[in-house]
Enzyme design. Structure first.
Site, PDB file in Angstrom:
ATOM      1  N   PRO A  33       0.946  -1.206   0.121  1.00 42.42           N
ATOM      2  CG  PRO A  33       0.303  -1.048   2.117  1.00 42.42           C
ATOM      3  CD  PRO A  33       0.757  -2.034   1.226  1.00 42.42           C
ATOM      4  CG  MET A  34       3.424   2.194  -1.903  1.00 41.17           C
ATOM      5  SD  MET A  34       4.578   2.314  -3.472  1.00 41.17           S
ATOM      6  CE  MET A  34       3.574   1.297  -4.497  1.00 41.17           C
ATOM      7  CB  ALA A  35       0.239   7.762   0.869  1.00 43.09           C
ATOM      8  CD  GLN A  87      -1.628   0.419   4.905  1.00 45.86           C
ATOM      9  OE1 GLN A  87      -1.209   1.647   4.655  1.00 45.86           O
ATOM     10  NE2 GLN A  87      -0.906  -0.468   5.276  1.00 45.86           N
ATOM     11  CB  CYS A 117       2.918   5.457   7.508  1.00 45.47           C
ATOM     12  SG  CYS A 117       2.921   6.977   6.743  1.00 45.47           S
ATOM     13  CG  ASN A 217       7.698  -3.586   2.649  1.00 43.45           C
ATOM     14  OD1 ASN A 217       7.664  -2.590   3.336  1.00 43.45           O
ATOM     15  ND2 ASN A 217       8.022  -3.673   1.302  1.00 43.45           N
ATOM     16  CG  ASP A 219      15.892  -0.917   0.407  1.00 47.88           C
ATOM     17  OD1 ASP A 219      15.203  -0.084   0.203  1.00 47.88           O
ATOM     18  OD2 ASP A 219      16.958  -0.821   1.131  1.00 47.88           O
ATOM     19  N   GLY A 241       7.243  -2.317  -2.964  1.00 48.52           N
ATOM     20  CA  GLY A 241       6.530  -1.049  -3.180  1.00 48.52           C
ATOM     21  C   GLY A 241       7.111  -0.098  -4.105  1.00 48.52           C
TER      22      GLY A 241
END
Length: 340
Positions: A33-35, A87, A117, A217, A219, A241
């Protein structure tokens, strides 16, 4: 848990299905999940290119904004190609429970709780990774959310608040006790933000202390790195991500590498055109032209950054204020340009 690695070579395991609660995830490659990024059009691409699961961007535990278009667009959609995973982010246990319940009623099949976050605007509200400083509050939030819904609930965390206070093992154990069905760990503390390199020792240690799935998660930027992290941590899955920005087909590339032991050939200009143009058109439809134009710009920046002499194109593209002109400009770009 059955030790699949003892039965098959590691290169095949990421293609195996696994369970999060009562949900079967078709493989072990997950889109983070990426804003501002993990909207429906982007998730659709990740699913199209082989992600087993793709999470929505953060849905705020704030009833005052639930009526807004922005919140509505983050909810589960009937158009989702895969599992509907939403999320949520917040700090009040009751509000988080209500938020999970709302999304479940609107079709979510899985709820993920954001405690990873590192953004200041999130942390100053005692949400995201700032919660890792308060294990008792973490426990109350997790209990309330799990009890509020009858769908699986997962948790995303970092290794701790800072290097002196790494408590991911403690938080993961609390999560399992509360009924959380999987834990994702980004291999950095909150203090690290996205600086330096992610470390995987902490993820490997957590895997030894809990029995629910652990997702690694941080890199994981290439097929080679995906295999390396998966083998080292013994995690149940890996989450990508930033590596998927401008390259949502990275899930396909990882699967190919693990199956054949070699890198998949780069996509041709025509193949890229057939991915990028429909994506930009989908953004225009999803957000409407005004916002869609703005969202499209950052994706086009990522898609074109590896092209020879593409800086001038991106500058010109950022000034276009018409949806059709954006598409026409991209058509011309892919017709004339070669990738590095």
């Amino acid at each position: 848990m059955r030790n699949i690695r003892a039965l098959k070579g590691d290169i095949y395991v990421l293609s195996e299905s696994f369970n999060i609660g009562n949900l079967t995830i078709k493989n072990r490659l997950i889109a983070a999940p990426m804003a501002g990024i993990s909207d429906l059009p982007f998730r659709s691409l990740c699913y199209q290119f082989g992600a087993g699961l793709a999470f929505s961007e953060m849905f705020l535990a704030n009833a005052q904004v639930w009526h807004t278009t922005q919140s509505q667009q983050k909810m589960a959609s009937k158009e989702e190609l895969g599992i509907k995973a939403v999320q949520i982010v917040g700090s009040d246990p009751d509000e988080m429970a209500k938020t999970a319940e709302l999304n479940a009623l609107h079709g979510a099949e899985l709820i993920d709780i954001n405690m990873g976050c590192p953004a200041k605007k999130v942390n100053k509200k005692l949400a995201g990774s700032s919660l890792l400083q308060y294990p008792e509050l973490v426990e109350q939030i997790l209990l309330n959310v799990v009890q509020a819904v009858n769908i699986p609930v997962t948790l995303k965390i970092r290794t701790g608040w800072d290097k002196a206070h790494k408590n991911c093992i403690e938080i993961a154990q609390i999560a399992q006790k509360c009924g959380i069905k999987a834990v994702t760990i980004h291999g950095r503390t909150r203090e690290c933000l996205f600086r330096g390199s992610a470390e995987y020792d902490s993820i490997k240690q957590v895997k030894q202390y809990i029995t629910i799935p652990v997702i690694a998660n941080g890199d994981i930027t290439s097929p080679e790195k995906a295999k390396e992290v998966f083998q080292y941590t013994k995690a149940d899955a890996i989450m990508l991500g930033r590596a998927a920005q401008g390259r949502p087909w990275i899930f396909e590339e990882i699967a190919f590498y693990l199956k054949y032991g070699k890198l998949k050939s780069e996509k041709s200009n025509d193949e890229l055109r057939q991915i990028v143009l429909p994506h930009i058109e989908a953004l225009h439809r999803f957000y409407g032209e005004k916002k869609g134009l703005l969202i499209a710009r950052k994706h086009v920046f990522w898609y074109t950054k590896h092209y020879v002499n593409s800086d001038q194109f991106r500058r010109l593209f950022s000034e276009i204020n018409d949806a059709k002109q954006q598409i026409d400009a991209l058509e011309a770009f892919f017709h004339k340009t070669t990738v590095n």
